[in-house]
Design an enzyme around this catalytic site. Structure first.
Site, PDB file in Angstrom:
ATOM      1  N   SER A  86      26.010  55.675  17.733  1.00  0.00           N
ATOM      2  CA  SER A  86      25.512  54.601  18.602  1.00  0.00           C
ATOM      3  C   SER A  86      24.211  54.937  19.322  1.00  0.00           C
ATOM      4  O   SER A  86      23.557  54.039  19.859  1.00  0.00           O
ATOM      5  CB  SER A  86      26.581  54.212  19.632  1.00  0.00           C
ATOM      6  OG  SER A  86      27.595  53.451  19.023  1.00  0.00           O
ATOM      7  N   LYS A 145      21.259  52.992  18.268  1.00  0.00           N
ATOM      8  CA  LYS A 145      21.061  51.622  18.737  1.00  0.00           C
ATOM      9  C   LYS A 145      19.828  51.506  19.638  1.00  0.00           C
ATOM     10  O   LYS A 145      19.127  50.490  19.616  1.00  0.00           O
ATOM     11  CB  LYS A 145      22.303  51.135  19.488  1.00  0.00           C
ATOM     12  CG  LYS A 145      23.563  51.036  18.632  1.00  0.00           C
ATOM     13  CD  LYS A 145      24.796  50.753  19.476  1.00  0.00           C
ATOM     14  CE  LYS A 145      26.051  50.641  18.626  1.00  0.00           C
ATOM     15  NZ  LYS A 145      27.279  50.446  19.422  1.00  0.00           N
ATOM     16  N   TYR A 164      23.002  49.754   8.210  1.00  0.00           N
ATOM     17  CA  TYR A 164      23.514  50.134   9.528  1.00  0.00           C
ATOM     18  C   TYR A 164      24.261  51.471   9.477  1.00  0.00           C
ATOM     19  O   TYR A 164      24.095  52.320  10.363  1.00  0.00           O
ATOM     20  CB  TYR A 164      24.431  49.037  10.060  1.00  0.00           C
ATOM     21  CG  TYR A 164      24.970  49.305  11.446  1.00  0.00           C
ATOM     22  CD1 TYR A 164      24.146  49.199  12.565  1.00  0.00           C
ATOM     23  CD2 TYR A 164      26.304  49.656  11.650  1.00  0.00           C
ATOM     24  CE1 TYR A 164      24.627  49.440  13.840  1.00  0.00           C
ATOM     25  CE2 TYR A 164      26.800  49.893  12.920  1.00  0.00           C
ATOM     26  CZ  TYR A 164      25.963  49.793  14.005  1.00  0.00           C
ATOM     27  OH  TYR A 164      26.448  50.040  15.270  1.00  0.00           O
ATOM     28  N   TYR A 200      28.957  52.890  26.820  1.00  0.00           N
ATOM     29  CA  TYR A 200      30.083  51.999  26.494  1.00  0.00           C
ATOM     30  C   TYR A 200      30.589  51.338  27.771  1.00  0.00           C
ATOM     31  O   TYR A 200      29.802  51.026  28.665  1.00  0.00           O
ATOM     32  CB  TYR A 200      31.183  52.777  25.750  1.00  0.00           C
ATOM     33  CG  TYR A 200      30.711  53.445  24.495  1.00  0.00           C
ATOM     34  CD1 TYR A 200      30.071  52.723  23.490  1.00  0.00           C
ATOM     35  CD2 TYR A 200      30.891  54.813  24.285  1.00  0.00           C
ATOM     36  CE1 TYR A 200      29.644  53.336  22.319  1.00  0.00           C
ATOM     37  CE2 TYR A 200      30.462  55.427  23.119  1.00  0.00           C
ATOM     38  CZ  TYR A 200      29.833  54.682  22.154  1.00  0.00           C
ATOM     39  OH  TYR A 200      29.400  55.285  20.997  1.00  0.00           O
ATOM     40  N   VAL A 225      29.659  58.354  19.156  1.00  0.00           N
ATOM     41  CA  VAL A 225      31.003  58.885  18.938  1.00  0.00           C
ATOM     42  C   VAL A 225      31.026  60.181  18.132  1.00  0.00           C
ATOM     43  O   VAL A 225      32.093  60.766  17.948  1.00  0.00           O
ATOM     44  CB  VAL A 225      31.935  57.838  18.276  1.00  0.00           C
ATOM     45  CG1 VAL A 225      32.186  56.678  19.215  1.00  0.00           C
ATOM     46  CG2 VAL A 225      31.375  57.381  16.941  1.00  0.00           C
TER      47      VAL A 225
END
Length: 309
Positions: free
Chosen positions: A65, A68, A193, A245, A263
């Protein structure tokens, strides 16, 4: 602050090392389950060409993540803020990163922010390029520039492992396609992705990327403006409000700096105008954040008075 003055960094690392026993490595992506839960490392770069590290800093892990933030910067540079935020919102959710709930209850039905999976998938669909090969090459080139490391690659093993188990992400894509948020082939988007999330770095790379964000997109080593200042500021704002998160609010109180976790155990963080920080600790809490990494950030922020608040 001069990074080399952080002489107690190894001591802080030893202090948080027992926290690794309180977490578990991610296994929902099978390839991530191979990580050593006891690993913990940190690297810090400052703008004065000082660098310090401790622990398992050269272990390679995937961005997950954390990517992102990077693809958001690239999409904003490719498409502009008006287009990006016509498809993705700017608000925190308070829900798990892979939740579909807000997509169903929001009107218009678009992801609330780029840091949840739905928003990140929409952002990745905006990366410029004719085919996935060109898009992935652009993402990799961007990461290499930010980290000043031309050897960075993605892990095909992790990408395949993710692609084979990403059923919920596919659901998010099909829902967004039904509602006009994304266009094109869902499997093509999923392929891009998962490769993006599987880019491999170490703590040193993350710290170097963090420094560029700390300096509003400017690399003080190469003297290059890699990211426009307004884009870097948007990305850092999302890191504060949504980067950890659904523990982002607590992190803002306890640490108080822009940060993004993944993660695989990574944490990318930055202190405005001062330092970039890269942490690796694959033992995660139940929200997907590195247990030892969080504690280490809390101790450092308190000691160095890093909080922006």
């Amino acid at each position: 602050m001069q990074c080399m003055e952080l002489n107690n960094l190894p001591d802080l690392l030893e202090q948080v090392k027992p926290c690794t026993n309180e977490g578990k490595v991610a296994t929902y992506i099978p390839a991530l389950g191979e990580a050593n839960a006891n690993d913990i490392g940190i690297a810090i770069y400052d703008k004065e060409h000082h660098y310090i590290s401790a622990g398992n800093t050269e272990v390679n892990f995937t961005l997950q993540s954390i990517s992102k933030v990077i693809t958001l910067a690239l999409a904003l540079m490719d498409r502009g803020t008006d287009y990006v935020f016509s498809k993705v919102g700017m608000e925190p959710t308070g829900d798990p990163f892979n939740s579909i709930i807000k997509l169903e209850t929001s009107n218009p039905s678009k992801p609330l922010n780029p840091m949840i999976n739905a928003g990140a998938l929409a952002v990745t669909s905006m990366i410029a390029g004719e085919e996935n090969e060109e898009k992935m090459a652009r993402i990799l080139h961007f990461v290499r520039d930010l980290a000043a490391n031309p050897k960075i690659q993605y892990s095909a093993e992790v990408a395949i492992s993710e692609l084979e188990t990403a059923h919920l992400n596919r659901s998010l894509c099909y829902y967004m396609k039904q509602n006009g948020i994304i266009d094109g082939d869902v499997e093509e988007l999923m392929d891009l992705y998962t490769k993006q999330c599987s880019i491999q770095v170490n703590c040193i790379d993350l710290a170097r990327i963090g420094l560029v964000f700390a300096m509003d997109g400017f690399d003080p080593y190469t003297k290059e403006q890699i990211i426009p200042p307004n884009v870097a500021k948007i990305c850092k704002t999302f890191m504060v409000t949504c980067g950890m998160y659904n523990a982002s609010g607590e992190f803002a109180i306890r640490v108080g700096i822009p940060a993004k976790s993944g993660v695989a155990g990574g944490i990318l963080a930055c202190v405005k105008g001062q330092v970039g920080i890269g942490i690796y600790g694959p033992a995660l809490d139940n929200k997907g954040n590195s247990v030892a990494g969080l504690k280490l950030m809390e101790l450092l922020s308190m000691q160095e008075n890093w909080s922006m608040f």
